[in-house]
Scaffold this motif. Structure first.
Motif, PDB file in Angstrom:
ATOM      1  N   ILE A  14       0.841  -1.202   0.000  1.00 53.94           N
ATOM      2  CA  ILE A  14       0.000   0.000   0.000  1.00 53.94           C
ATOM      3  C   ILE A  14       0.875   1.250   0.000  1.00 53.94           C
ATOM      4  O   ILE A  14       0.616   2.215  -0.726  1.00 53.94           O
ATOM      5  CB  ILE A  14      -0.971  -0.004   1.209  1.00 53.94           C
ATOM      6  CG1 ILE A  14      -1.990  -1.120   1.036  1.00 53.94           C
ATOM      7  CG2 ILE A  14      -1.659   1.341   1.357  1.00 53.94           C
ATOM      8  CD1 ILE A  14      -2.841  -1.363   2.261  1.00 53.94           C
ATOM      9  N   GLY A  15       1.930   1.211   0.787  1.00 58.66           N
ATOM     10  CA  GLY A  15       2.834   2.355   0.858  1.00 58.66           C
ATOM     11  C   GLY A  15       3.520   2.629  -0.467  1.00 58.66           C
ATOM     12  O   GLY A  15       3.675   3.779  -0.885  1.00 58.66           O
ATOM     13  N   ASN A  16       3.967   1.597  -1.154  1.00 60.13           N
ATOM     14  CA  ASN A  16       4.622   1.767  -2.450  1.00 60.13           C
ATOM     15  C   ASN A  16       3.647   2.314  -3.483  1.00 60.13           C
ATOM     16  O   ASN A  16       4.003   3.161  -4.305  1.00 60.13           O
ATOM     17  CB  ASN A  16       5.225   0.455  -2.944  1.00 60.13           C
ATOM     18  CG  ASN A  16       6.502   0.115  -2.210  1.00 60.13           C
ATOM     19  OD1 ASN A  16       7.163   1.003  -1.677  1.00 60.13           O
ATOM     20  ND2 ASN A  16       6.853  -1.164  -2.167  1.00 60.13           N
ATOM     21  N   ARG A  17       2.411   1.834  -3.475  1.00 59.14           N
ATOM     22  CA  ARG A  17       1.409   2.333  -4.435  1.00 59.14           C
ATOM     23  C   ARG A  17       1.023   3.773  -4.136  1.00 59.14           C
ATOM     24  O   ARG A  17       0.669   4.525  -5.045  1.00 59.14           O
ATOM     25  CB  ARG A  17       0.160   1.454  -4.420  1.00 59.14           C
ATOM     26  CG  ARG A  17       0.409   0.138  -5.095  1.00 59.14           C
ATOM     27  CD  ARG A  17      -0.889  -0.626  -5.178  1.00 59.14           C
ATOM     28  NE  ARG A  17      -0.611  -1.928  -5.732  1.00 59.14           N
ATOM     29  CZ  ARG A  17      -1.156  -2.392  -6.814  1.00 59.14           C
ATOM     30  NH1 ARG A  17      -2.057  -1.693  -7.450  1.00 59.14           N
ATOM     31  NH2 ARG A  17      -0.844  -3.570  -7.260  1.00 59.14           N
ATOM     32  N   GLY A  19       3.001   5.966  -3.005  1.00 58.54           N
ATOM     33  CA  GLY A  19       4.162   6.797  -3.290  1.00 58.54           C
ATOM     34  C   GLY A  19       4.831   7.370  -2.057  1.00 58.54           C
ATOM     35  O   GLY A  19       5.327   8.505  -2.085  1.00 58.54           O
ATOM     36  N   LEU A  20       4.862   6.610  -0.990  1.00 57.02           N
ATOM     37  CA  LEU A  20       5.520   7.093   0.222  1.00 57.02           C
ATOM     38  C   LEU A  20       7.037   7.061   0.033  1.00 57.02           C
ATOM     39  O   LEU A  20       7.593   6.149  -0.577  1.00 57.02           O
ATOM     40  CB  LEU A  20       5.138   6.220   1.423  1.00 57.02           C
ATOM     41  CG  LEU A  20       3.671   6.238   1.841  1.00 57.02           C
ATOM     42  CD1 LEU A  20       3.451   5.292   3.010  1.00 57.02           C
ATOM     43  CD2 LEU A  20       3.242   7.643   2.232  1.00 57.02           C
ATOM     44  N   SER A  24       8.537   9.539   5.104  1.00 59.83           N
ATOM     45  CA  SER A  24       7.163   9.386   5.600  1.00 59.83           C
ATOM     46  C   SER A  24       6.848   7.964   6.088  1.00 59.83           C
ATOM     47  O   SER A  24       5.881   7.765   6.809  1.00 59.83           O
ATOM     48  CB  SER A  24       6.162   9.812   4.528  1.00 59.83           C
ATOM     49  OG  SER A  24       6.323   9.037   3.362  1.00 59.83           O
ATOM     50  N   TRP A  25       7.664   6.999   5.703  1.00 61.84           N
ATOM     51  CA  TRP A  25       7.409   5.616   6.138  1.00 61.84           C
ATOM     52  C   TRP A  25       7.389   5.457   7.662  1.00 61.84           C
ATOM     53  O   TRP A  25       6.478   4.811   8.198  1.00 61.84           O
ATOM     54  CB  TRP A  25       8.464   4.670   5.547  1.00 61.84           C
ATOM     55  CG  TRP A  25       8.035   4.052   4.250  1.00 61.84           C
ATOM     56  CD1 TRP A  25       8.472   4.382   3.021  1.00 61.84           C
ATOM     57  CD2 TRP A  25       7.089   3.016   4.078  1.00 61.84           C
ATOM     58  NE1 TRP A  25       7.869   3.635   2.064  1.00 61.84           N
ATOM     59  CE2 TRP A  25       6.985   2.760   2.705  1.00 61.84           C
ATOM     60  CE3 TRP A  25       6.271   2.285   4.926  1.00 61.84           C
ATOM     61  CZ2 TRP A  25       6.142   1.820   2.166  1.00 61.84           C
ATOM     62  CZ3 TRP A  25       5.443   1.330   4.389  1.00 61.84           C
ATOM     63  CH2 TRP A  25       5.378   1.107   3.027  1.00 61.84           C
TER      64      TRP A  25
END
Length: 194
Positions: A14-17, A19-20, A24-25
């Motif tokens: 979800i984070g990769n999609r 655009g984190l 921000s991670w």
């Protein structure tokens, strides 16, 4: 462990999609971790509360069963004494000795009055069963009926007990006593089964 790995993979996807970036991670991982920790805490607390409630209920039931066991000892002893007294009065009446007859009635009356006093001291509201209370009430009614009968026979020479009267009255008293005992035992069985 599987849920933790699966959750981590899902967050990464979800984070990769979304655009984190690297900065921000950590904030997102901390936020999601905090939510998961809260959900786990609520779940664990719910389980502990349910277990504590079950333990309290079990403790209350054990306390009630101990109390009822003590009361049952008094009820059983009362019924044993009633059976003994009623049978003894029949035997004495059959012997035909008027003086012994009157003495035996007086003694057995005092003994059964003592048993009634013991039943009077039982806190019926704490027994937790309608049948238990009803059985004790019916036992006390039988003891009262016996006391009234003996009082009449002792105090009025015209109504003193004769063999026919005793043979009629005592079996009736036994029937009432046994009925009361059966009701009590039904309540006891129901309480133990619950």
């Amino acid at each position: 462990a599987v849920a933790l790995i699966g959750g981590s993979v899902a967050i990464a996807l979800i984070g990769n999609r979304a655009g984190l970036n690297k900065d921000s991670w950590p904030g997102w991982v901390q936020a999601i971790g905090s939510i998961v920790a809260l959900l786990v805490a609520v779940f664990v607390m719910g389980k502990q509360n349910a277990h504590a409630a079950k333990l309290a209920l079990d403790a209350d039931k054990r306390a009630l069963l101990r109390k009822v066991a003590a009361v049952s000892a008094v009820v059983d002893r009362t019924h044993e004494q009633m059976d003994h007294s009623f049978e003894k009065l029949i035997q004495v009446a059959e012997a035909g000795n008027a003086q012994l007859n009157k003495l035996t009635w007086s003694v057995e009356r005092a003994v059964l009055q003592s048993m009634k006093m013991q039943l009077d001291s039982v806190p019926l509201h704490e027994l937790g069963s309608y049948e238990l209370v009803t059985g004790i009430h019916k036992t006390m009614e039988t003891l009262n009926d016996f006391d009234v009968l003996v009082s009449q026979w002792i105090n009025d020479p015209r109504t003193s007990p004769n063999l026919a009267g005793v043979r009629f009255s005592m079996p009736n008293m036994l029937v009432k006593a046994n009925s009361a005992k059966a009701i009590y035992q039904q309540g006891l069985a129901a309480l133990k089964a619950s």
